[in-house]
Design a protein around this motif. Structure first.
Motif, PDB file in Angstrom:
ATOM      1  N   LEU A  28     -20.940 -21.946  30.447  1.00  0.00           N
ATOM      2  CA  LEU A  28     -21.638 -21.661  29.206  1.00  0.00           C
ATOM      3  C   LEU A  28     -21.210 -20.355  28.557  1.00  0.00           C
ATOM      4  N   TYR A  29     -20.449 -19.535  29.299  1.00  0.00           N
ATOM      5  CA  TYR A  29     -20.013 -18.243  28.785  1.00  0.00           C
ATOM      6  C   TYR A  29     -18.502 -18.287  28.599  1.00  0.00           C
ATOM      7  N   PHE A  30     -18.067 -17.835  27.446  1.00  0.00           N
ATOM      8  CA  PHE A  30     -16.653 -17.948  27.113  1.00  0.00           C
ATOM      9  C   PHE A  30     -16.146 -16.602  26.624  1.00  0.00           C
ATOM     10  N   TYR A  31     -14.863 -16.349  26.917  1.00  0.00           N
ATOM     11  CA  TYR A  31     -14.277 -15.051  26.614  1.00  0.00           C
ATOM     12  C   TYR A  31     -12.843 -15.222  26.112  1.00  0.00           C
ATOM     13  N   TRP A  32     -12.435 -14.261  25.291  1.00  0.00           N
ATOM     14  CA  TRP A  32     -11.030 -14.110  24.968  1.00  0.00           C
ATOM     15  C   TRP A  32     -10.596 -12.695  25.353  1.00  0.00           C
ATOM     16  N   TYR A  33      -9.436 -12.625  26.000  1.00  0.00           N
ATOM     17  CA  TYR A  33      -8.800 -11.368  26.348  1.00  0.00           C
ATOM     18  C   TYR A  33      -7.369 -11.424  25.833  1.00  0.00           C
ATOM     19  N   TYR A  51     -21.649 -16.930  23.738  1.00  0.00           N
ATOM     20  CA  TYR A  51     -22.658 -17.666  24.481  1.00  0.00           C
ATOM     21  C   TYR A  51     -23.652 -18.263  23.511  1.00  0.00           C
ATOM     22  N   ASN A  52     -24.055 -19.467  23.767  1.00  0.00           N
ATOM     23  CA  ASN A  52     -25.080 -20.123  22.957  1.00  0.00           C
ATOM     24  C   ASN A  52     -24.683 -20.142  21.475  1.00  0.00           C
ATOM     25  N   ASN A  53     -23.402 -20.446  21.263  1.00  0.00           N
ATOM     26  CA  ASN A  53     -22.859 -20.602  19.903  1.00  0.00           C
ATOM     27  C   ASN A  53     -22.857 -19.337  19.068  1.00  0.00           C
ATOM     28  N   GLU A  54     -22.854 -18.202  19.740  1.00  0.00           N
ATOM     29  CA  GLU A  54     -22.704 -16.975  18.971  1.00  0.00           C
ATOM     30  C   GLU A  54     -22.006 -15.916  19.805  1.00  0.00           C
ATOM     31  N   ILE A  55     -21.440 -14.945  19.103  1.00  0.00           N
ATOM     32  CA  ILE A  55     -20.765 -13.847  19.780  1.00  0.00           C
ATOM     33  C   ILE A  55     -21.810 -12.985  20.461  1.00  0.00           C
ATOM     34  N   SER A  56     -21.629 -12.722  21.756  1.00  0.00           N
ATOM     35  CA  SER A  56     -22.572 -11.866  22.466  1.00  0.00           C
ATOM     36  C   SER A  56     -22.066 -10.427  22.557  1.00  0.00           C
ATOM     37  N   GLU A  57     -20.757 -10.265  22.559  1.00  0.00           N
ATOM     38  CA  GLU A  57     -20.204  -8.922  22.578  1.00  0.00           C
ATOM     39  C   GLU A  57     -18.766  -8.966  22.062  1.00  0.00           C
ATOM     40  N   LYS A  58     -18.327  -7.926  21.417  1.00  0.00           N
ATOM     41  CA  LYS A  58     -16.940  -7.859  20.965  1.00  0.00           C
ATOM     42  C   LYS A  58     -16.425  -6.433  21.064  1.00  0.00           C
ATOM     43  N   SER A  59     -15.113  -6.297  21.176  1.00  0.00           N
ATOM     44  CA  SER A  59     -14.509  -4.981  21.286  1.00  0.00           C
ATOM     45  C   SER A  59     -14.069  -4.508  19.908  1.00  0.00           C
ATOM     46  N   GLU A  60     -13.587  -3.248  19.879  1.00  0.00           N
ATOM     47  CA  GLU A  60     -13.100  -2.678  18.626  1.00  0.00           C
ATOM     48  C   GLU A  60     -11.877  -3.423  18.108  1.00  0.00           C
ATOM     49  N   ILE A  61     -11.153  -4.061  19.029  1.00  0.00           N
ATOM     50  CA  ILE A  61      -9.963  -4.810  18.630  1.00  0.00           C
ATOM     51  C   ILE A  61     -10.364  -6.009  17.781  1.00  0.00           C
ATOM     52  N   PHE A  62     -11.487  -6.591  18.092  1.00  0.00           N
ATOM     53  CA  PHE A  62     -11.937  -7.827  17.455  1.00  0.00           C
ATOM     54  C   PHE A  62     -12.542  -7.509  16.100  1.00  0.00           C
ATOM     55  N   ASP A  63     -11.660  -7.308  15.103  1.00  0.00           N
ATOM     56  CA  ASP A  63     -12.137  -6.966  13.764  1.00  0.00           C
ATOM     57  C   ASP A  63     -12.211  -8.222  12.893  1.00  0.00           C
ATOM     58  N   ASP A  64     -12.317  -8.028  11.593  1.00  0.00           N
ATOM     59  CA  ASP A  64     -12.507  -9.165  10.685  1.00  0.00           C
ATOM     60  C   ASP A  64     -11.324 -10.128  10.663  1.00  0.00           C
ATOM     61  N   GLN A  65     -10.217  -9.708  11.235  1.00  0.00           N
ATOM     62  CA  GLN A  65      -9.046 -10.570  11.294  1.00  0.00           C
ATOM     63  C   GLN A  65      -9.253 -11.720  12.295  1.00  0.00           C
ATOM     64  N   PHE A  66     -10.162 -11.514  13.222  1.00  0.00           N
ATOM     65  CA  PHE A  66     -10.378 -12.464  14.309  1.00  0.00           C
ATOM     66  C   PHE A  66     -11.691 -13.230  14.109  1.00  0.00           C
ATOM     67  N   SER A  67     -11.701 -14.459  14.582  1.00  0.00           N
ATOM     68  CA  SER A  67     -12.951 -15.211  14.639  1.00  0.00           C
ATOM     69  C   SER A  67     -12.860 -16.208  15.793  1.00  0.00           C
ATOM     70  N   VAL A  68     -14.017 -16.588  16.300  1.00  0.00           N
ATOM     71  CA  VAL A  68     -14.069 -17.573  17.375  1.00  0.00           C
ATOM     72  C   VAL A  68     -15.028 -18.687  16.965  1.00  0.00           C
ATOM     73  N   GLU A  69     -14.782 -19.837  17.588  1.00  0.00           N
ATOM     74  CA  GLU A  69     -15.586 -20.992  17.238  1.00  0.00           C
ATOM     75  C   GLU A  69     -15.603 -21.956  18.405  1.00  0.00           C
ATOM     76  N   ARG A  70     -16.709 -22.647  18.538  1.00  0.00           N
ATOM     77  CA  ARG A  70     -16.774 -23.743  19.496  1.00  0.00           C
ATOM     78  C   ARG A  70     -17.070 -24.984  18.654  1.00  0.00           C
ATOM     79  N   PRO A  71     -16.008 -25.603  18.130  1.00  0.00           N
ATOM     80  CA  PRO A  71     -16.188 -26.657  17.130  1.00  0.00           C
ATOM     81  C   PRO A  71     -16.807 -27.941  17.683  1.00  0.00           C
ATOM     82  N   ASP A  72     -16.695 -28.144  18.983  1.00  0.00           N
ATOM     83  CA  ASP A  72     -17.291 -29.328  19.587  1.00  0.00           C
ATOM     84  C   ASP A  72     -17.730 -28.950  20.996  1.00  0.00           C
ATOM     85  N   GLY A  73     -18.096 -29.921  21.792  1.00  0.00           N
ATOM     86  CA  GLY A  73     -18.631 -29.598  23.108  1.00  0.00           C
ATOM     87  C   GLY A  73     -17.621 -29.152  24.133  1.00  0.00           C
TER      88      GLY A  73
END
Lengths: 113, 114
Positions: free
Chosen positions: A30-35, A50-72
């Motif tokens: 249920l918990y997903f990460y990008w490194y 987690y739970n279809n939303e970002i729970s934490e992000k680093s300074e690297i992860f700026d507006d250029q980046f986005s994550v999505e869980r488009p399906d199950g």
């Protein structure tokens, strides 16, 4: 043995283009990460989800980046308007509920030219 | 934020000898300390982990020790084999219900000479 799978294994893109890196986490996680790991450097945390939303992000992860869980099953990292310095290995990881171990995928090597 | 330092950056040992890799962390809130082995072209693979309520953990030839007061933890590999050659990363995170955001060390390239 269940594993995290990432596609593609290698992506070459022109500077300024958008890329989407794909991951299929382990099915009951249920918990997903990008490194990311720039060649020869340490592994750096980008974002947790987690739970279809970002729970934490680093300074690297700026507006250029986005994550999505488009399906199950899929978990994606989108990088808009890629820059040369975005060239790196990108690792997806997942962990189970109440579990502490993060399982990493094989990575996607992104080369921006 | 958390800062993890790892030493040495490279380590070369003879087959059968022991290898020790040391890490320090800065955030006293960190409570989960995994160690990863990364082989060429692959993702990090967990080899052993320890939580802050435990001082030592052992799994066959691999052991990890944690000193919470001093904020350092170490990986010990005994009876090294050539297949132990890889890059090893320590990490620290605040993991309650999940692995959490892990801060990695710089990595140690271990070479085991036959």
């Amino acid at each position: 043995e269940p594993e995290v799978t990432q596609t593609p294994s290698h992506q070459v893109t022109q500077m300024g283009q958008e890329v989407i890196l794909r991951c299929v986490p382990i099915s009951n996680h249920l918990y997903f990460y990008w490194y990311r790991q720039i060649l020869g450097q340490k592994v750096e945390f980008l974002v947790s989800f987690y739970n279809n939303e970002i729970s934490e992000k680093s300074e690297i992860f700026d507006d250029q980046f986005s994550v999505e869980r488009p399906d199950g099953s899929n978990f994606t990292l989108k990088i808009r308007s890629t820059k040369l310095e975005d060239s790196a290995m990108y690792f997806c990881a997942s962990s189970a509920p109440r579990g502490t171990e993060a399982f990493f995928g094989q990575g996607t090597r992104l080369t921006v030219v | 934020g958390e800062n993890v330092e790892q030493h040495p950056s490279t380590l070369s040992v003879q087959e059968g000898d022991s290898a020790v890799i040391k890490c320090t962390y800065s955030d006293s809130a960190s409570n989960y300390f995994p160690w990863y082995k990364q082989e060429l072209g692959k993702g990090p693979q967990l080899i052993i982990d320890i939580r802050s309520n435990v001082g030592e953990k052992k799994d066959q030839r691999i052991a990890v020790t944690l000193n919470k007061t001093a904020k350092h933890f170490s990986l010990h590999i005994t009876e090294t084999q050539p297949e132990d050659s890889a890059v090893y990363f320590c990490a620290a995170s605040v993991g309650n219900t999940n692995a959490g955001k892990s801060t990695f060390g710089d990595g140690t390239t271990l070479t085991v000479k036959p």
